[in-house]
Design a protein around this motif. Sequence first.
Motif, PDB file in Angstrom:
ATOM      1  N   ALA A   1       0.850  -1.197   0.000  1.00 46.63           N
ATOM      2  CA  ALA A   1       0.000   0.000   0.000  1.00 46.63           C
ATOM      3  C   ALA A   1       0.885   1.247   0.000  1.00 46.63           C
ATOM      4  CB  ALA A   1      -0.912   0.012   1.231  1.00 46.63           C
ATOM      5  N   THR A   2       0.319   2.357  -0.500  1.00 50.53           N
ATOM      6  CA  THR A   2       1.043   3.625  -0.542  1.00 50.53           C
ATOM      7  C   THR A   2       0.203   4.694   0.149  1.00 50.53           C
ATOM      8  OG1 THR A   2       2.042   3.028  -2.656  1.00 50.53           O
ATOM      9  CG2 THR A   2       2.049   5.371  -2.073  1.00 50.53           C
ATOM     10  N   LEU A   3       0.799   5.385   1.117  1.00 54.49           N
ATOM     11  CA  LEU A   3       0.124   6.505   1.768  1.00 54.49           C
ATOM     12  C   LEU A   3       0.026   7.651   0.780  1.00 54.49           C
ATOM     13  CD1 LEU A   3      -1.064   7.938   4.276  1.00 54.49           C
ATOM     14  CD2 LEU A   3       1.279   8.613   4.845  1.00 54.49           C
ATOM     15  N   ARG A   4      -1.195   8.198   0.594  1.00 55.06           N
ATOM     16  CA  ARG A   4      -1.405   9.298  -0.353  1.00 55.06           C
ATOM     17  C   ARG A   4      -1.664  10.630   0.348  1.00 55.06           C
ATOM     18  NH1 ARG A   4      -0.646   7.868  -5.766  1.00 55.06           N
ATOM     19  NH2 ARG A   4      -1.736   9.801  -6.065  1.00 55.06           N
ATOM     20  N   LYS A   5      -2.424  10.598   1.444  1.00 55.86           N
ATOM     21  CA  LYS A   5      -2.765  11.851   2.115  1.00 55.86           C
ATOM     22  C   LYS A   5      -3.192  11.557   3.552  1.00 55.86           C
ATOM     23  CE  LYS A   5      -4.597  16.290   1.094  1.00 55.86           C
ATOM     24  NZ  LYS A   5      -4.963  17.202   0.080  1.00 55.86           N
ATOM     25  N   ASP A   6      -2.842  12.467   4.445  1.00 52.31           N
ATOM     26  CA  ASP A   6      -3.125  12.314   5.866  1.00 52.31           C
ATOM     27  C   ASP A   6      -4.122  13.383   6.301  1.00 52.31           C
ATOM     28  OD1 ASP A   6      -3.037  12.277   8.692  1.00 52.31           O
ATOM     29  OD2 ASP A   6      -0.947  11.660   8.687  1.00 52.31           O
ATOM     30  N   PHE A   7      -5.232  12.952   6.886  1.00 51.22           N
ATOM     31  CA  PHE A   7      -6.248  13.862   7.404  1.00 51.22           C
ATOM     32  C   PHE A   7      -6.441  13.634   8.903  1.00 51.22           C
ATOM     33  CE2 PHE A   7      -7.335  13.336   2.927  1.00 51.22           C
ATOM     34  CZ  PHE A   7      -7.549  14.641   2.524  1.00 51.22           C
ATOM     35  N   VAL A   8      -5.367  13.317   9.622  1.00 57.16           N
ATOM     36  CA  VAL A   8      -5.439  13.049  11.059  1.00 57.16           C
ATOM     37  C   VAL A   8      -5.128  14.333  11.807  1.00 57.16           C
ATOM     38  CG1 VAL A   8      -4.513  11.702  12.974  1.00 57.16           C
ATOM     39  CG2 VAL A   8      -4.798  10.642  10.726  1.00 57.16           C
ATOM     40  N   GLY A   9      -6.023  14.691  12.727  1.00 58.07           N
ATOM     41  CA  GLY A   9      -5.840  15.903  13.515  1.00 58.07           C
ATOM     42  C   GLY A   9      -4.905  15.701  14.691  1.00 58.07           C
ATOM     43  N   GLU A  10      -4.653  16.782  15.412  1.00 60.85           N
ATOM     44  CA  GLU A  10      -3.733  16.760  16.552  1.00 60.85           C
ATOM     45  C   GLU A  10      -4.161  15.781  17.634  1.00 60.85           C
ATOM     46  OE1 GLU A  10      -2.888  20.630  18.107  1.00 60.85           O
ATOM     47  OE2 GLU A  10      -2.431  21.447  16.129  1.00 60.85           O
ATOM     48  N   GLU A  11      -5.466  15.539  17.774  1.00 58.96           N
ATOM     49  CA  GLU A  11      -5.962  14.630  18.806  1.00 58.96           C
ATOM     50  C   GLU A  11      -5.843  13.164  18.393  1.00 58.96           C
ATOM     51  OE1 GLU A  11      -9.907  15.807  19.840  1.00 58.96           O
ATOM     52  OE2 GLU A  11      -9.283  17.785  20.514  1.00 58.96           O
ATOM     53  N   GLY A  12      -5.397  12.906  17.154  1.00 63.66           N
ATOM     54  CA  GLY A  12      -5.200  11.534  16.712  1.00 63.66           C
ATOM     55  C   GLY A  12      -6.400  10.901  16.028  1.00 63.66           C
ATOM     56  N   TYR A  13      -7.437  11.699  15.735  1.00 61.78           N
ATOM     57  CA  TYR A  13      -8.615  11.184  15.042  1.00 61.78           C
ATOM     58  C   TYR A  13      -8.635  11.708  13.614  1.00 61.78           C
ATOM     59  CZ  TYR A  13     -10.198   9.975  19.698  1.00 61.78           C
ATOM     60  OH  TYR A  13     -10.270   9.440  20.951  1.00 61.78           O
ATOM     61  N   GLY A  14      -9.243  10.945  12.722  1.00 61.09           N
ATOM     62  CA  GLY A  14      -9.344  11.333  11.322  1.00 61.09           C
ATOM     63  C   GLY A  14      -9.142  10.126  10.429  1.00 61.09           C
ATOM     64  N   TRP A  15      -8.498  10.346   9.281  1.00 56.99           N
ATOM     65  CA  TRP A  15      -8.279   9.242   8.349  1.00 56.99           C
ATOM     66  C   TRP A  15      -7.030   9.501   7.521  1.00 56.99           C
ATOM     67  CZ3 TRP A  15     -11.843  13.042   7.952  1.00 56.99           C
ATOM     68  CH2 TRP A  15     -11.842  13.795   6.781  1.00 56.99           C
ATOM     69  N   ARG A  16      -6.496   8.411   6.994  1.00 56.94           N
ATOM     70  CA  ARG A  16      -5.373   8.464   6.077  1.00 56.94           C
ATOM     71  C   ARG A  16      -5.769   7.725   4.811  1.00 56.94           C
ATOM     72  NH1 ARG A  16      -0.526   7.199  10.395  1.00 56.94           N
ATOM     73  NH2 ARG A  16      -0.556   9.260  11.338  1.00 56.94           N
ATOM     74  N   VAL A  17      -5.486   8.350   3.672  1.00 54.54           N
ATOM     75  CA  VAL A  17      -5.834   7.772   2.378  1.00 54.54           C
ATOM     76  C   VAL A  17      -4.612   7.031   1.831  1.00 54.54           C
ATOM     77  CG1 VAL A  17      -6.609   8.251   0.026  1.00 54.54           C
ATOM     78  CG2 VAL A  17      -7.447   9.661   1.932  1.00 54.54           C
ATOM     79  N   TYR A  18      -4.842   5.792   1.392  1.00 53.35           N
ATOM     80  CA  TYR A  18      -3.806   4.948   0.809  1.00 53.35           C
ATOM     81  C   TYR A  18      -4.304   4.456  -0.546  1.00 53.35           C
ATOM     82  CZ  TYR A  18      -2.239   4.647   5.651  1.00 53.35           C
ATOM     83  OH  TYR A  18      -1.818   4.955   6.915  1.00 53.35           O
ATOM     84  N   THR A  19      -3.395   3.911  -1.326  1.00 51.60           N
ATOM     85  CA  THR A  19      -3.790   3.165  -2.513  1.00 51.60           C
ATOM     86  C   THR A  19      -3.240   1.752  -2.382  1.00 51.60           C
ATOM     87  OG1 THR A  19      -1.898   4.076  -3.720  1.00 51.60           O
ATOM     88  CG2 THR A  19      -4.043   5.108  -4.108  1.00 51.60           C
ATOM     89  N   ASP A  20      -4.014   0.798  -2.923  1.00 54.43           N
ATOM     90  CA  ASP A  20      -3.560  -0.595  -2.938  1.00 54.43           C
ATOM     91  C   ASP A  20      -2.520  -0.755  -4.053  1.00 54.43           C
ATOM     92  OD1 ASP A  20      -4.905  -1.073  -5.402  1.00 54.43           O
ATOM     93  OD2 ASP A  20      -6.662  -1.900  -4.403  1.00 54.43           O
ATOM     94  N   PRO A  21      -1.958  -1.932  -4.235  1.00 54.46           N
ATOM     95  CA  PRO A  21      -0.892  -2.085  -5.224  1.00 54.46           C
ATOM     96  C   PRO A  21      -1.262  -1.750  -6.669  1.00 54.46           C
ATOM     97  CG  PRO A  21      -0.812  -3.896  -3.677  1.00 54.46           C
ATOM     98  CD  PRO A  21      -2.072  -3.126  -3.380  1.00 54.46           C
ATOM     99  N   VAL A  22      -2.561  -1.702  -7.018  1.00 57.46           N
ATOM    100  CA  VAL A  22      -2.923  -1.319  -8.387  1.00 57.46           C
ATOM    101  C   VAL A  22      -3.590   0.048  -8.461  1.00 57.46           C
ATOM    102  CG1 VAL A  22      -3.022  -3.696  -9.220  1.00 57.46           C
ATOM    103  CG2 VAL A  22      -5.109  -2.612  -8.394  1.00 57.46           C
ATOM    104  N   GLY A  23      -3.603   0.793  -7.360  1.00 56.73           N
ATOM    105  CA  GLY A  23      -4.062   2.173  -7.402  1.00 56.73           C
ATOM    106  C   GLY A  23      -5.439   2.477  -6.850  1.00 56.73           C
ATOM    107  N   HIS A  24      -6.189   1.479  -6.352  1.00 59.56           N
ATOM    108  CA  HIS A  24      -7.501   1.759  -5.750  1.00 59.56           C
ATOM    109  C   HIS A  24      -7.304   2.396  -4.373  1.00 59.56           C
ATOM    110  CE1 HIS A  24      -8.576  -1.859  -8.266  1.00 59.56           C
ATOM    111  NE2 HIS A  24      -9.399  -0.940  -8.730  1.00 59.56           N
ATOM    112  N   PRO A  25      -8.034   3.472  -4.092  1.00 57.54           N
ATOM    113  CA  PRO A  25      -7.885   4.119  -2.790  1.00 57.54           C
ATOM    114  C   PRO A  25      -8.654   3.392  -1.691  1.00 57.54           C
ATOM    115  CG  PRO A  25      -9.442   5.345  -4.140  1.00 57.54           C
ATOM    116  CD  PRO A  25      -8.915   4.229  -4.994  1.00 57.54           C
TER     117      PRO A  25
END
Length: 133
Positions: free
Chosen positions: A90-114
Amino acid sequence: MLKLTDFIIDCPEPMKLAAFYAEVTGEPVKRDSDDNWAGIKFGKIELAFQRVDNFRAPNWPDDEHPKQFHLDFEVDEFEPEEQRLTALGATLRKDFVGEEGYGWRVYTDPVGHPFCLCRNRRVQWIDGEPVGL
């Protein structure tokens, strides 16, 4: 009567992508899977992977070939899962985690699906399972 039975993901190599998501989720690839169609059963719903010969990966967040779908996985901690999933391809694409540790991180699988790892403040972990509050 209508029942959701499958969530089908197009890809160039179904067995490879099914193996990736089997490792991600800890669920086995179905025995009857092959190079054209592979699946992972989650209760009554199957996550399936279908061969598409001229597959074009989504290019999120570019709208020319948008993501079209994504999967969310709730986690109790980001870092251990991120290390495990990136080691699987997997590849990390973008981080939406706030200072309190909640949120989400966007990844892609080996063929590019997020897909996203999510940590929601409205979820409590009980006996290793996320339970909404």
